[in-house]
Design an enzyme around this catalytic site. Structure first.
Site, PDB file in Angstrom:
ATOM      1  N   LYS A  89       0.824  -1.220   0.000  1.00 48.06           N
ATOM      2  CA  LYS A  89       0.000   0.000   0.000  1.00 48.06           C
ATOM      3  C   LYS A  89       0.860   1.273   0.000  1.00 48.06           C
ATOM      4  CE  LYS A  89      -2.177  -0.882   3.915  1.00 48.06           C
ATOM      5  NZ  LYS A  89      -1.566  -2.149   4.348  1.00 48.06           N
TER       6      LYS A  89
ATOM      7  N   ARG B 133      -9.240   0.837   9.524  1.00 47.39           N
ATOM      8  CA  ARG B 133      -8.878  -0.549   9.841  1.00 47.39           C
ATOM      9  C   ARG B 133      -9.958  -1.253  10.650  1.00 47.39           C
ATOM     10  NH1 ARG B 133      -2.880   0.432   9.411  1.00 47.39           N
ATOM     11  NH2 ARG B 133      -1.816  -1.543   9.653  1.00 47.39           N
TER      12      ARG B 133
ATOM     13  N   ARG C  40      11.746  -6.022   4.205  1.00 49.89           N
ATOM     14  CA  ARG C  40      11.622  -4.587   4.450  1.00 49.89           C
ATOM     15  C   ARG C  40      12.269  -4.239   5.795  1.00 49.89           C
ATOM     16  NH1 ARG C  40       5.556  -2.226   4.718  1.00 49.89           N
ATOM     17  NH2 ARG C  40       5.558  -3.119   6.795  1.00 49.89           N
TER      18      ARG C  40
ATOM     19  N   ARG D 244      11.884  -0.421  11.397  1.00 52.71           N
ATOM     20  CA  ARG D 244      10.639  -0.611  12.150  1.00 52.71           C
ATOM     21  C   ARG D 244      10.741  -1.875  12.985  1.00 52.71           C
ATOM     22  NH1 ARG D 244       5.501   0.030   8.198  1.00 52.71           N
ATOM     23  NH2 ARG D 244       4.648  -1.134   9.947  1.00 52.71           N
TER      24      ARG D 244
ATOM     25  N   ARG E 119       0.049  -9.186  13.287  1.00 54.70           N
ATOM     26  CA  ARG E 119      -0.535  -8.099  12.489  1.00 54.70           C
ATOM     27  C   ARG E 119      -1.426  -8.667  11.381  1.00 54.70           C
ATOM     28  NH1 ARG E 119       4.885  -5.392  10.994  1.00 54.70           N
ATOM     29  NH2 ARG E 119       3.711  -3.938   9.704  1.00 54.70           N
TER      30      ARG E 119
HETATM   31  P1  AMP Z   1       1.137   0.357   9.213  1.00 57.20           P
HETATM   32  O1  AMP Z   1       2.358   1.169   8.961  1.00 57.20           O
HETATM   33  O2  AMP Z   1      -0.083   0.875   8.487  1.00 57.20           O
HETATM   34  O3  AMP Z   1       1.343  -1.114   8.998  1.00 57.20           O
HETATM   35  O4  AMP Z   1       0.802   0.540  10.771  1.00 57.20           O
HETATM   36  C1  AMP Z   1       1.717   0.162  11.780  1.00 57.20           C
HETATM   37  C2  AMP Z   1       0.980   0.071  13.113  1.00 57.20           C
HETATM   38  O5  AMP Z   1       0.397   1.350  13.446  1.00 57.20           O
HETATM   39  C3  AMP Z   1      -0.193  -0.907  13.150  1.00 57.20           C
HETATM   40  O6  AMP Z   1       0.238  -2.241  13.406  1.00 57.20           O
HETATM   41  C4  AMP Z   1      -1.025  -0.333  14.289  1.00 57.20           C
HETATM   42  O7  AMP Z   1      -0.453  -0.634  15.559  1.00 57.20           O
HETATM   43  C5  AMP Z   1      -0.859   1.171  14.080  1.00 57.20           C
HETATM   44  N1  AMP Z   1      -1.914   1.702  13.176  1.00 57.20           N
HETATM   45  C6  AMP Z   1      -1.722   2.270  11.951  1.00 57.20           C
HETATM   46  N2  AMP Z   1      -2.889   2.644  11.409  1.00 57.20           N
HETATM   47  C7  AMP Z   1      -3.853   2.299  12.309  1.00 57.20           C
HETATM   48  C8  AMP Z   1      -5.280   2.394  12.314  1.00 57.20           C
HETATM   49  N3  AMP Z   1      -5.967   2.904  11.285  1.00 57.20           N
HETATM   50  N4  AMP Z   1      -5.924   1.948  13.419  1.00 57.20           N
HETATM   51  C9  AMP Z   1      -5.271   1.442  14.468  1.00 57.20           C
HETATM   52  N5  AMP Z   1      -3.931   1.280  14.509  1.00 57.20           N
HETATM   53  C10 AMP Z   1      -3.219   1.714  13.448  1.00 57.20           C
END
Ligand code: AMP
Length: 198
Positions: free
Chosen positions: A14, A89, A128, A134, A146
């Site tokens: 994404k 989400r 990655r 991260r 996740r």
């Molecule tokens: P991402 O970079 O989108 O994979 O997000 C990394 C982490 O940020 C996720 O595993 C969640 O802990 C938190 N996170 C990101 N976006 C959301 C969301 N829309 N709702 C809740 N937690 C989020």
């Protein structure tokens, strides 16, 4: 306006595709994951709160996430549209997004989901993690957590927008340009509809 949700499991591509799409369609990219990481790196109160969830691979509570997203949308009133990446989400997040856009006289144009098999996702995220810095990308058990959170809490958002005839799934396996072209095929149709409406 073109308001897109770029959807899919963690590691489905994404963020990478969003970076190219924002330039191609002149949109504003909102990644809630990036926003939380920025807050975390600056040790803000919000960042410290989010950190405890992120490092376990869990979702940050809805209200915190929705408030953060809302302020970013409101701060950018003059854009041609948004790409929402990693948001919504959960169903409450989707409902909050719809309500926010409605207040602004807008709506979601399309949700496009990138389909990638689980084993490929795990491999991609571990790769990655070698240079993303991260912590949640380096531990296979957190990656699997996740993916489970995605399956149990997030995938329903696809069906929510499907109920409005707005969800589309495309094959997320392939080179970056191949997946980009598949996305453009879907998005260009929406652009053409918008032009007709005007
Ligand atoms: P991402 O970079 O989108 O994979 O997000 C990394 C982490 O940020 C996720 O595993 C969640 O802990 C938190 N996170 C990101 N976006 C959301 C969301 N829309 N709702 C809740 N937690 C989020």
């Amino acid at each position: 306006m073109l308001n897109l949700i770029l959807f899919g499991a963690p590691g489905s591509g994404k963020g990478t595709q969003a970076e190219t799409l924002v330039k191609h369609y002149n949109l504003y990219h909102i990644s809630t994951g990036d926003m939380f990481r920025y807050e975390m790196n600056n040790s803000t109160e919000l960042g410290l709160r989010a950190k405890s969830y992120m490092e376990k691979g869990e979702l940050v509570p809805d209200q915190v996430t929705i408030d953060m997203l809302r302020s970013r949308v409101i701060a950018n009133p003059n854009v041609d549209g948004f790409i929402f990446d990693g948001f919504p989400r959960t169903i409450p997040q989707a409902q909050a997004l719809d309500a926010l856009l409605k207040d602004l006289g807008q709506s979601i144009t399309k949700l496009v989901s990138l389909a990638v098999p689980e084993e490929e996702i795990v491999t991609r995220i571990l790769n990655r993690g070698k240079d993303s810095g991260r912590p949640d990308d380096n531990d296979e058990s957190i990656i699997r957590k996740r993916i489970n959170v995605y399956t149990s809490q997030t995938s329903q958002v696809f069906d929510y927008y499907k109920g409005f005839g707005k969800s589309v799934e495309i094959d997320g396996v392939g080179t970056l340009p191949e997946v980009f072209n598949r996305l453009c095929l879907v998005i260009d149709k929406e652009v053409a509809k918008n032009v007709k409406k005007k």
